[in-house]
Design a protein around this motif. Sequence first.
Motif, PDB file in Angstrom:
ATOM      1  N   ASP A  15      -1.076   1.981   3.278  1.00 16.39           N
ATOM      2  CA  ASP A  15      -2.181   1.133   3.734  1.00 16.39           C
ATOM      3  C   ASP A  15      -2.952   1.922   4.786  1.00 16.39           C
ATOM      4  O   ASP A  15      -2.540   3.027   5.177  1.00 16.39           O
ATOM      5  N   PRO A  16      -4.093   1.400   5.259  1.00 16.15           N
ATOM      6  CA  PRO A  16      -4.919   2.157   6.214  1.00 16.15           C
ATOM      7  C   PRO A  16      -4.227   2.539   7.514  1.00 16.15           C
ATOM      8  O   PRO A  16      -4.705   3.442   8.215  1.00 16.15           O
ATOM      9  N   SER A  17      -3.113   1.888   7.854  1.00 16.82           N
ATOM     10  CA  SER A  17      -2.423   2.253   9.095  1.00 16.82           C
ATOM     11  C   SER A  17      -1.874   3.675   9.046  1.00 16.82           C
ATOM     12  O   SER A  17      -1.518   4.245  10.078  1.00 16.82           O
ATOM     13  N   ALA A  18      -1.817   4.263   7.865  1.00 17.20           N
ATOM     14  CA  ALA A  18      -1.334   5.642   7.734  1.00 17.20           C
ATOM     15  C   ALA A  18      -2.184   6.602   8.559  1.00 17.20           C
ATOM     16  O   ALA A  18      -1.695   7.620   9.048  1.00 17.20           O
ATOM     17  N   ALA A  19      -3.466   6.268   8.728  1.00 13.91           N
ATOM     18  CA  ALA A  19      -4.361   7.139   9.488  1.00 13.91           C
ATOM     19  C   ALA A  19      -4.020   7.170  10.971  1.00 13.91           C
ATOM     20  O   ALA A  19      -4.490   8.048  11.707  1.00 13.91           O
ATOM     21  N   PRO A  61     -12.251   1.723  -1.075  1.00 11.35           N
ATOM     22  CA  PRO A  61     -10.829   1.383  -1.217  1.00 11.35           C
ATOM     23  C   PRO A  61     -10.014   2.547  -1.781  1.00 11.35           C
ATOM     24  O   PRO A  61     -10.340   3.092  -2.831  1.00 11.35           O
ATOM     25  N   THR A  62      -8.976   2.919  -1.062  1.00 11.55           N
ATOM     26  CA  THR A  62      -8.051   3.946  -1.522  1.00 11.55           C
ATOM     27  C   THR A  62      -7.005   3.326  -2.432  1.00 11.55           C
ATOM     28  O   THR A  62      -6.576   2.189  -2.222  1.00 11.55           O
ATOM     29  N   THR A 127      -8.079  16.110  -5.840  1.00 12.49           N
ATOM     30  CA  THR A 127      -6.692  16.561  -5.758  1.00 12.49           C
ATOM     31  C   THR A 127      -5.749  15.435  -5.357  1.00 12.49           C
ATOM     32  O   THR A 127      -4.561  15.470  -5.668  1.00 12.49           O
ATOM     33  N   TYR A 128      -6.267  14.430  -4.675  1.00 16.69           N
ATOM     34  CA  TYR A 128      -5.495  13.217  -4.405  1.00 16.69           C
ATOM     35  C   TYR A 128      -6.407  12.017  -4.542  1.00 16.69           C
ATOM     36  O   TYR A 128      -7.636  12.145  -4.492  1.00 16.69           O
ATOM     37  N   ASN A 129      -5.796  10.846  -4.754  1.00 15.88           N
ATOM     38  CA  ASN A 129      -6.556   9.607  -4.912  1.00 15.88           C
ATOM     39  C   ASN A 129      -7.556   9.701  -6.069  1.00 15.88           C
ATOM     40  O   ASN A 129      -8.591   9.055  -6.069  1.00 15.88           O
TER      41      ASN A 129
END
Length: 368
Positions: A15-19, A61-62, A127-129
């Motif tokens: 989730d966005p808290s990863a940042a 949205p990721t 390369t991701y997402n």
Amino acid sequence: MMTSPQKFHGWLAHDPSAATGNLKWESFTPRPFQSTDIDIKITHCGICGSDIHTLRSGWGPTHYPVCVGHEIVGHIVRLGDSPTSTSRFRVGDRVGVGAQVSSCLRVDCEECSSGREQHCGKGFVGTYNGKYPDGSWSYGGYADFVRVPAHFAVKIPEQLKSVDAAPMMCGGITVYAPLKDNGAGPGKKVGIVGLGGLGHFGVLFAKALRCDKVVVISRSRNKAKDASELGADDFIATNEDEKWERTHSKSLDLIISTVSSPDMPLSGYMRLLRTNGQFIQVGAPEDKLPAIAAFALIGKGCKIGGSQIGSPKQIEEMLQFAADSRIKPWVQQRSMSEANQSVVDMEDGKARYRYVLSNEDTRDQARL
């Protein structure tokens, strides 16, 4: 005999808290191996601003879980048997992967057929997402292994250390491409907006390309000494230098803007350009760029444009140029285990000027 496991491990964002430092080291299953693929045991991965934008869903949205990282260097441990895609590689080769891992590669695609895969509108996969045509998702380089189509991997010249080559795979090519594509070289005066991971590469490459003058443009002078040590000939502080637009009016042929904030004095930048000058945006803000009066462009015949990474061929060209020119980026190497703190420090602007994560079992290898 080298090989790769069925499951890879990496720092996953849920989730966005990863940042804010909430990545989790977990296993994940890469997409099914294809004959055109290679598996790479990752030794190094740079941290790019794009990683932060994606972790917090800043550009939209990721698709979670996501493993970011697209400045990857490592060694091939598994090789597909496609004669057209993988024959130029051997198991054990040291290779790099940048921000793109797929495009349509069709002969009727104007972009792919002309060596501009990074602009493919039909099959671009990050390369991701990124979502492959088969529905599987791409996972990046904050990990122990990565699986990618061989077409988007490039060999690393022997003269370049892996820790230096890694941030060139995105940060380097993002500024090298617009410099080369827009005539940077002898007789040209170039401005670089922002002195961060991208901007410091901009200075290094512009000087190596033998531009007549390289000017760093920033809000304050707190990085002026670094700019000088990197080779910049002048420094403009837009929040501190009085009447900077007038003082430096019509002094630059090309400006490369690396900043990812929409809060920029764009009209002022236009005043710095000479007749037929060009302003190229490579930083990607999460909001719109400022409005600009038409006469800022019309009066001097100026152009505003953009640039997106580079093709595999141009990345190879850049790496060889960096090796031949003995370009040495300013990097700070950290253990892959420090990914969370490194992401936080990157967002806080502490990098000078690129963090590179290193998998611990490779840190002591002399050639790396």
